[in-house]
Design an enzyme around this catalytic site. Structure first.
Site, PDB file in Angstrom:
ATOM      1  CG  ASN A  48      -1.776  -1.124   1.309  1.00  0.00           C
ATOM      2  OD1 ASN A  48      -2.489  -1.549   0.050  1.00  0.00           O
ATOM      3  ND2 ASN A  48      -2.045  -1.651   2.333  1.00  0.00           N
ATOM      4  CG  HIS A 139     -10.184  -2.780   7.650  1.00  0.00           C
ATOM      5  ND1 HIS A 139      -9.572  -2.695   8.759  1.00  0.00           N
ATOM      6  CD2 HIS A 139      -9.506  -3.357   6.810  1.00  0.00           C
ATOM      7  CE1 HIS A 139      -8.492  -3.065   8.554  1.00  0.00           C
ATOM      8  NE2 HIS A 139      -8.156  -3.351   7.114  1.00  0.00           N
ATOM      9  CB  SER A 187      -9.019  -2.139   1.760  1.00  0.00           C
ATOM     10  OG  SER A 187      -9.957  -2.839   2.465  1.00  0.00           O
ATOM     11  CG  ASP A 212     -11.128   3.545   7.148  1.00  0.00           C
ATOM     12  OD1 ASP A 212      -9.975   3.937   6.357  1.00  0.00           O
ATOM     13  OD2 ASP A 212     -10.937   2.310   7.866  1.00  0.00           O
ATOM     14  CG  HIS A 215      -6.831   1.648   1.266  1.00  0.00           C
ATOM     15  ND1 HIS A 215      -5.669   1.023   1.131  1.00  0.00           N
ATOM     16  CD2 HIS A 215      -7.495   0.920   2.233  1.00  0.00           C
ATOM     17  CE1 HIS A 215      -5.515   0.002   1.945  1.00  0.00           C
ATOM     18  NE2 HIS A 215      -6.705  -0.087   2.607  1.00  0.00           N
ATOM     19  CE  LYS A 244      -4.204   0.930   5.185  1.00  0.00           C
ATOM     20  NZ  LYS A 244      -3.392  -0.492   5.576  1.00  0.00           N
TER      21      LYS A 244
HETATM   22  C1  LIG Z   1      -9.844   0.641   5.379  1.00  0.00           C
HETATM   23  C2  LIG Z   1      -8.717   0.325   6.458  1.00  0.00           C
HETATM   24  N1  LIG Z   1      -9.010   0.905   7.610  1.00  0.00           N
HETATM   25  C3  LIG Z   1      -7.981   0.707   8.526  1.00  0.00           C
HETATM   26  C4  LIG Z   1      -6.846   0.100   8.272  1.00  0.00           C
HETATM   27  C5  LIG Z   1      -5.892  -0.111   9.287  1.00  0.00           C
HETATM   28  O1  LIG Z   1      -4.771   0.581   9.236  1.00  0.00           O
HETATM   29  P1  LIG Z   1      -3.325   0.610   9.775  1.00  0.00           P
HETATM   30  O2  LIG Z   1      -2.718  -0.422   8.778  1.00  0.00           O
HETATM   31  O3  LIG Z   1      -2.742   1.813   9.755  1.00  0.00           O
HETATM   32  O4  LIG Z   1      -3.638  -0.029  10.963  1.00  0.00           O
HETATM   33  C6  LIG Z   1      -6.649  -0.575   6.785  1.00  0.00           C
HETATM   34  C7  LIG Z   1      -5.437  -1.542   6.918  1.00  0.00           C
HETATM   35  O5  LIG Z   1      -5.477  -2.224   5.976  1.00  0.00           O
HETATM   36  C8  LIG Z   1      -7.746  -0.474   6.068  1.00  0.00           C
HETATM   37  O6  LIG Z   1      -7.469  -1.244   4.891  1.00  0.00           O
END
Ligand SMILES: Cc1ncc(COP(=O)(O)O)c(C=O)c1O
Length: 396
Positions: A48, A139, A187, A212, A215, A244
């Site tokens: 990412n 997620h 994601s 959220d 991405h 990411k």
């Molecule tokens: C949509 C989404 N939110 C939150 C997260 C979590 O983020 P982090 O990798 O900073 O823990 C991810 C990670 O894969 C994600 O895809």
């Protein structure tokens, strides 16, 4: 060996029998969107790190500098040891770039969603059990937050905002505050939510909009600062990650000052954890300086994604609703997806098979994640490899 290993070994056997045992692979990150795996250099289309910033000299240098100035660790939580000047400065920077009153940073995006959602829902409890409306593909970290809150969401079909409106209308007679939980870029599908319409719906139904932007941050929206920028001031809570496109680690909440002040004392994953360490803050700081000026890199990534989608479509491959740097190639079966990932690795690409429970049953896929560090030649080779492998691996 422990007396309890029988428990774990039987779980591992069960996973193995289902073909779902997960194993870690050691890779060495390299420049140019590449990794070394088992002594071979592969083009990495699984990360990412969409802008290639994790290896940018400015991030590395500031991480080094801030380690030298402030130390390698923060020593305790911010409420216990005190906040460092860089924590506060970074939060002001994020708030400025997101156009919100305030921001609060967390050790990771996962931890943020898992901790902030229960804190939010707790604040609403006086008005009756809160009603949560969540896209069916949110997620795992948001599900974790809902489980921690003991709240079962009303799920709406993915990105179907008519369905969301219907659900809100159906429950309109019930007490309790309304919360809408969704992502601006999904994601595993690489498609986008209509943030302006979500904001309209939230306003019409008096609902809190939780978005959220994990991405989207760094990649999409005005100056790369996410799609909430398309509905300025109308998203109640924006979360995103530095892990990411920003090439580092950590999460942020951007919203009102009252919201952030409340979370400082109410979000367990903020209160009871060590503050993000100075080298990480340094890398984030440098990334935030660079991101607004990276329009050419963003355009390059999106142009490559369009070309990949078009080429996959020519081979009859479904790319779900992708309109971003995340381009899934839907395969369906798990075994076929693993076979395709193996073929891609032989052809020189690290492309990971994504399977249930990460995605719904029957929708296993290769998730291609493109980066500004990739060149056009890498992409053309990937397209050729997919065209060669697709019929063989999927229709065998
Ligand atoms: C949509 C989404 N939110 C939150 C997260 C979590 O983020 P982090 O990798 O900073 O823990 C991810 C990670 O894969 C994600 O895809």
């Amino acid at each position: 060996m422990s007396r309890f290993d029988d428990l774990f070994l039987s779980e591992l056997e069960r996973a193995e029998a289902l073909g779902r045992r997960r194993r870690l692979r050691v890779v060495e990150p390299l420049d140019g969107g590449r990794v070394r795996l088992d002594g071979r250099e592969l083009v990495d289309v699984s990360s990412n790190d969409y802008l290639g910033l994790s290896r940018h000299p400015a991030l590395i240098e500031r991480a080094r500098d801030w380690a030298a100035r402030y130390g390698t660790g923060s020593g305790a939580s911010r409420l216990v040891r005190g906040t460092f000047e860089p924590h506060a400065a970074l939060e002001a920077k994020v708030a400025g770039m997101k156009g919100t009153e305030a921001a609060l940073i967390f050790a990771s995006g996962w931890q943020l969603n898992a901790a902030v959602i229960p804190a939010l829902l707790r604040a609403a409890r006086e008005d009756g059990p809160p009603l949560v409306f969540a896209d069916e593909l949110i997620h795992a970290s948001m599900h974790q937050g809902l489980r921690a809150a003991g709240v079962k969401p009303c799920r709406f079909a993915h990105n179907d905002l008519d369905a969301l409106e219907r659900l809100l209308a159906e429950r309109s007679g019930e007490p309790g505050r309304r919360f809408i939980l969704t992502e601006s870029v999904f994601s595993m599908d690489g498609d986008r939510a209509d943030v302006a319409r979500l904001a309209d719906i939230a306003e019409r139904h008096g609902a809190f909009l939780y978005l959220d932007e994990a991405h989207a941050t760094g990649v999409l929206g005005p100056r790369g600062m996410g799609l909430a920028g398309l509905a300025p001031g109308r998203v109640d809570l924006i979360m995103g990650t530095f892990s990411k496109a920003l090439g580092s680690m950590g999460g942020y909440v951007a919203g009102s000052k009252a919201l952030c002040d409340y979370l400082i004392g109410a979000a367990s994953g903020f209160v009871y954890t060590t503050a993000p360490p100075p080298p990480v803050l340094g890398a984030i700081d440098a990334a935030l300086e660079l991101v607004p000026g990276l329009d050419a890199e963003r355009a390059h990534v999106q142009a490559m994604a369009s070309r990949l989608r078009a080429a996959l479509a020519d081979s009859g491959i479904d790319t779900a609703g992708s309109t971003t740097q995340i381009v899934p190639a839907l395969v369906g079966g798990e075994a076929e997806t693993l076979e395709l990932a193996r073929g891609l690795q032989e052809a020189g690409f690290l492309a990971v098979a994504i399977r249930p429970p990460t995605v719904p049953e029957g929708s296993s896929r290769i998730r291609f994640a493109l980066s500004a560090a990739h060149g056009q030649a890498d992409l053309e080779r990937l397209i050729q490899a997919m065209a060669a492998l697709w019929p063989a691996s999927v229709h065998a």
